[in-house]
Design an enzyme around this catalytic site. Structure first.
Site, PDB file in Angstrom:
ATOM      1  N   ASP A  57      42.400  40.944  43.884  1.00  0.00           N
ATOM      2  CA  ASP A  57      43.082  39.589  43.906  1.00  0.00           C
ATOM      3  C   ASP A  57      44.043  39.322  42.616  1.00  0.00           C
ATOM      4  O   ASP A  57      44.096  40.226  41.987  1.00  0.00           O
ATOM      5  CB  ASP A  57      41.985  38.391  43.854  1.00  0.00           C
TER       6      ASP A  57
ATOM      7  N   ASP B  44      35.915  34.983  49.078  1.00  0.00           N
ATOM      8  CA  ASP B  44      36.103  36.478  49.056  1.00  0.00           C
ATOM      9  C   ASP B  44      34.840  37.156  49.433  1.00  0.00           C
ATOM     10  O   ASP B  44      34.759  38.333  49.683  1.00  0.00           O
ATOM     11  CB  ASP B  44      36.226  36.800  47.393  1.00  0.00           C
TER      12      ASP B  44
ATOM     13  N   ASP C  67      36.408  36.624  43.252  1.00  0.00           N
ATOM     14  CA  ASP C  67      35.695  35.578  42.566  1.00  0.00           C
ATOM     15  C   ASP C  67      35.051  34.394  43.278  1.00  0.00           C
ATOM     16  O   ASP C  67      34.334  33.764  42.781  1.00  0.00           O
ATOM     17  CB  ASP C  67      36.146  35.329  41.152  1.00  0.00           C
TER      18      ASP C  67
END
Length: 895
Positions: free
Chosen positions: A343, A626, A622
């Protein structure tokens, strides 16, 4: 001013009843198997299964030798040694994973113990997040995390970061029906557990806690255990099958060969009488015992321990590099990674907006610019640590305050000294905010400050030192660089000027000041870390909820995107990604570098597509959103400040949130795999020598050249101690210059096989020659070999057998140094960071001397003391194994 409602909240009795009915505000950890079952699961490893079979066969041999052949209890030492090796390997694996699980639990408990401000018994109080119950009245302020799913009762300029659930960083929340967004993922008048207040404040009532929250539902959905097989487990499966086939094949050769030899020597008419049949079946039984013994010898008992020790050692050391490993095999799997899906925010960037450039037009006084930034803002700075101020509130406005702080300007003084007269709050419809103040820098005159979208602010102005065309070109440049932009304007308010009426802006003499470009800067260490991964042959793909322009610019800054090489085929948006068929995705997945505007399931689908293409995939994340991708990946990497759902779904937690720590994990994983290979190189070389000795001993009609207890000692030092020595070797940065290994390639590569066969056969030939000489002459010390005269075949004396045994051990002792330097390009005498290796080497050397020379141990191992001259000759002669290798290394390194 609007009068606020007076909230009473729950009483203590109501809190207890609510907790009884609805439960506590914690996510129920995944149901774990009992400890005894977790321990038994360690016995499903393919090599452990082979060892169990070998141990069972060894028990059968020992029982036969003890009960039928009348030998002593020492025959049971071999099976005992095998089962000790099994228990050590499984026990260590179980212990270290249990310890990692405890550390992980502590990490999550810290989050559940954070304090929440709420109203109970009519008073404002604070309780740990875990103690919040349904019905509680919670007060939300800027920067705070929502403790549970709640219904808003009041909301003032409330903006939420719902990225942990939806990927959306900014969502407006309101209790006014006319402001409800019907297309929003969650109702506009509700806030969800784990989301964060970015701006404004509010009061809400708890609707659901713990597992009943939206976060809890996602957490429960990802608890289904995956069956993703790690590269190491695949390699060990293959090795187990290979060892089984080879050992069974050699054992079959022994059986067939000895039967043929017996038939040739005794004729084929074996069943004419009982006197002929009985010796033949006794011979067959002895042959089977020899074959089973060879199978036991062939199995590398120390391999499971070597793997376990290597993984455990890496787990502990990786924690020092900010990698908390929860699952042992994740250490090695990182070394096999071919793709990292990362990410953006917080991993590649600092997750802190900062002013990149400020463009001012005209001659606006600095005092007015500073004052305008300070007073026309809803954000604040936490200056408890002036060297590292933290933004509270809108991160974009916070960036402006950080800029003031860096200029040595105290925004608090400016804000406190200026008297606010009127305000026009920011709204998505207006796209600007305005504040009218009495300015101390202008001796009490009134000044109107405007801040907002540059195009909107420019159109409100009557005066400007820049044309619209010039401004649009400048804004286009900033947008191309993925910057957020704000425009500033002000008006000196004269007597009779109307600037704000009934909450609406009516100013007509605004002066345009300029624009500021704000960016979320890339972490300083990330470009080098990304380049390190690229040089190591690992593809990096960015998956983010940001716009394509922002994602592309960040990828350019970290060295992942090149405008001259990359084009439309390398970037795709989430909606376009979702329209791809599985076949289209597989055809294009390798060339994709960026997925922008990505949604949670896009990331998971990308991972599965890459896995279908044969990649070993690591994923960073995080947020709760996810979790599906973290679970699906070969290695899930959660962030230290991520949600508990993300961390629970992951295999490794990156404590410092930095991409550079991922590179360190790859380095450790690759080095760990090489340590396992070096152990195999050493162990299988020992096994080749031992097996060939047993094999030839069987055909030579002699007893085994090595006794059971001697084989036990060899297994102990060459399996257990060597496993400990080679498992503790430190990582090498040179591994990051290599390409990822082929996960389908056999763990024993060609150079290793050549070395194993070449060195093993050489050692065997040397020992076989010595055995042949010892059978045909009487050697009382090794100097006798200088004038040896061979006679008829005879008995090998205890002294000669001790010489053979000691030479076997010492040649392999020195070969241990060669094995640890195999294919490193370094000297075998390089000991930096190898304290564990040196300690174990000393233990092996002292142990070998003690067992040969100490009277009590001599009887146990069937050896006798050696003369000093023999020790000197053995030590010097065996060390040639090391010195020849060092000479060869010296010659080849200079050529």
């Amino acid at each position: 001013m609007k009068e606020r409602h007076h909230y009473i909240g729950l009483t203590d009795a109501q809190v207890l009843e609510s907790r009884r009915v609805h439960g506590a505000n914690i996510l129920t950890p995944p149901k774990k198997a009992p400890l005894w079952r977790q321990f038994l699961e360690k016995f499903t490893d393919p090599l452990i299964i082979i060892l169990l079979i070998a141990g069972g066969l060894s028990i059968g041999i020992s029982c036969y030798e003890y009960f039928w052949l009348g030998q002593g209890a020492e025959v049971f030492f071999e099976p005992v040694g095998i089962f000790v090796a099994i228990l050590l390997a499984t026990g260590l694996a179980f212990y270290f994973e249990l310890q990692a699980d405890k550390e992980f639990t502590i990490l999550n408990q810290v989050h559940d113990d954070e304090l929440v401000t709420l109203i109970r018994n009519g008073n404002v109080t604070q309780v740990p997040r875990r103690e919040v119950v349904v019905g509680d009245i919670v007060r939300l302020g800027t920067g705070e995390e929502v403790p549970a799913d709640c219904q808003l009762l009041e909301a003032t300029m409330l903006q939420m970061d719902e990225s942990t659930l939806t990927g959306e960083p900014f969502c407006n929340k309101s209790v006014r029906p006319e402001e409800f967004d019907k297309s929003a993922t969650y109702p506009t008048d509700q806030v969800m557990k784990g989301t964060k207040v970015m701006e404004g404040h509010g009061i809400c009532e708890v609707l659901a806690v713990g597992d009943k929250t939206e976060q809890g539902k996602v957490f429960e959905a990802v608890q289904i255990e995956d069956d993703v097989k790690t590269p190491l487990s695949e390699q060990l499966d293959g090795l187990g099958r290979w060892v089984t086939r080879v050992s069974y094949g050699i054992a079959a050769l022994i059986v067939v060969g000895r039967i043929v030899a017996y038939l040739v020597a005794n004729g084929t008419d074996l069943f004419g009488s009982l006197e002929q049949v009985t010796p033949f079946f006794a011979y067959i039984l002895q042959t089977l015992m020899i074959a089973v013994t060879l199978i036991v010898v062939a199995v590398p008992e120390g391999l499971p321990m070597a793997v376990t020790l290597s993984l455990a050692y890496s787990m502990r050391r990786m924690l020092r590099t900010n990698n908390l490993v929860r699952k042992m095999h994740a250490c090695e799997t990182m070394g096999a990674t071919t793709v990292i899906c990362t990410d953006k925010t917080g991993t590649l960037t600092q997750n802190q907006m900062s002013v990149d450039e400020m463009k001012l037009y005209g001659d606006t006084p600095q005092a007015l610019l500073h004052e305008g930034i300070a007073v026309n803002s809803t954000a604040s700075l936490d200056l408890a640590n002036p060297a590292d101020p933290q933004v509270l509130g809108n991160p974009t406005e916070g960036a402006l305050l950080l800029w003031l702080h860096s200029q040595g300007v105290d925004y608090r003084s400016l804000r406190e000294e200026a008297g606010t007269v009127a305000e026009v709050p920011f709204s998505t419809e207006r796209k600007y905010m305005a504040t009218l103040v009495t300015s101390p820098s202008l001796q009490g005159k009134r000044v109107l400050y405007i801040k907002g979208a540059p195009e909107i602010v420019f159109d409100l102005c009557a005066e400007s030192a820049v044309s619209r065309e010039e401004l649009e070109l400048q804004l286009a440049e900033y947008q191309r660089r993925a910057m957020r932009t704000l425009g500033f304007a002000y008006q000196l308010v004269e007597e009779g000027d109307s600037v704000i009426e009934s909450g609406q802006l009516t100013a007509s003499k605004l002066h345009f000041v300029g624009v500021v470009a704000i960016a979320d800067p890339v972490r300083v260490e990330v470009p080098a870390a990304v380049q390190e991964c690229i040089d190591a042959g690992i593809n990096v793909k960015v998956v983010t909820g940001d716009t394509s322009g922002t994602a592309r610019e960040i990828a350019r800054q970290i060295g992942l995107w090149d405008d001259s090489l990359d084009g439309a085929h390398s970037i795709i948006t989430g909606p376009d990604f979702a329209t791809l068929s599985d076949e289209e995705l597989l055809a294009h997945v390798n060339e994709l570098k960026i997925i922008s505007r990505a949604r949670p399931m896009d990331k998971k689908r990308l991972v599965e597509a890459l896995q279908s293409s044969g990649h070993v995939v690591a994923v960073t994340g995080d947020g709760t959103n996810d979790a599906p991708a973290l679970r699906a990946a070969h290695v899930g990497l959660s962030m230290g400040d991520g949600t508990s759902v993300a961390k629970e779904a992951s295999d490794i937690t990156i404590i410092d949130n930095s991409f550079s720590s991922i590179g360190k994990a790859v380095m450790w994983g690759r080095s760990l795999y090489q340590n396992i290979q070096r152990f195999l190189l050493f162990q299988l070389t020992v096994n080749v020598t031992a097996c060939l000795l047993v094999l030839c001993g069987a055909f030579m009609g002699t007893e085994s050249p090595l006794t059971v207890t001697q084989m036990l000692w060899i297994n102990l030092i060459m399996d257990t101690f060597a496993a400990m020595a080679l498992a503790s070797l430190p990582p090498s940065e040179s591994v990051m210059k290599e390409k990822p290994r082929d996960r389908n390639a056999f763990i024993l590569n060609r150079p290793m096989l050549r070395e194993i066969i070449g060195v093993g056969v050489f050692f065997f030939a040397m020992l076989l020659v010595l055995l042949y000489i010892f059978q045909r002459t009487d050697v009382t010390q090794l100097t006798d070999l200088l004038g040896v005269e061979l006679g008829p075949k005879g008995h090998v004396s205890a002294y000669e057998q001790t010489l053979l045994f000691t030479i076997f051990v010492m040649t392999h002792f020195f070969y241990l140094f060669n094995a640890r330097a195999f294919e490193t390009g370094r000297s075998a005498l390089h000991f930096e960071g190898c304290r564990g290796l040196l300690t174990i080497v000393v233990i092996i050397l002292i142990g070998q001397i003690a067992m040969v020379e100490v009277p009590g141990l001599q009887q146990f191992f069937n050896v006798t003391g050696l003369k000093l001259i023999d020790w000197v000759i053995i030590f010097v002669g065996s060390s040639l194994v090391l010195w020849v290798r060092e000479l060869w290394h010296l010659v080849t390194s200079r050529s």
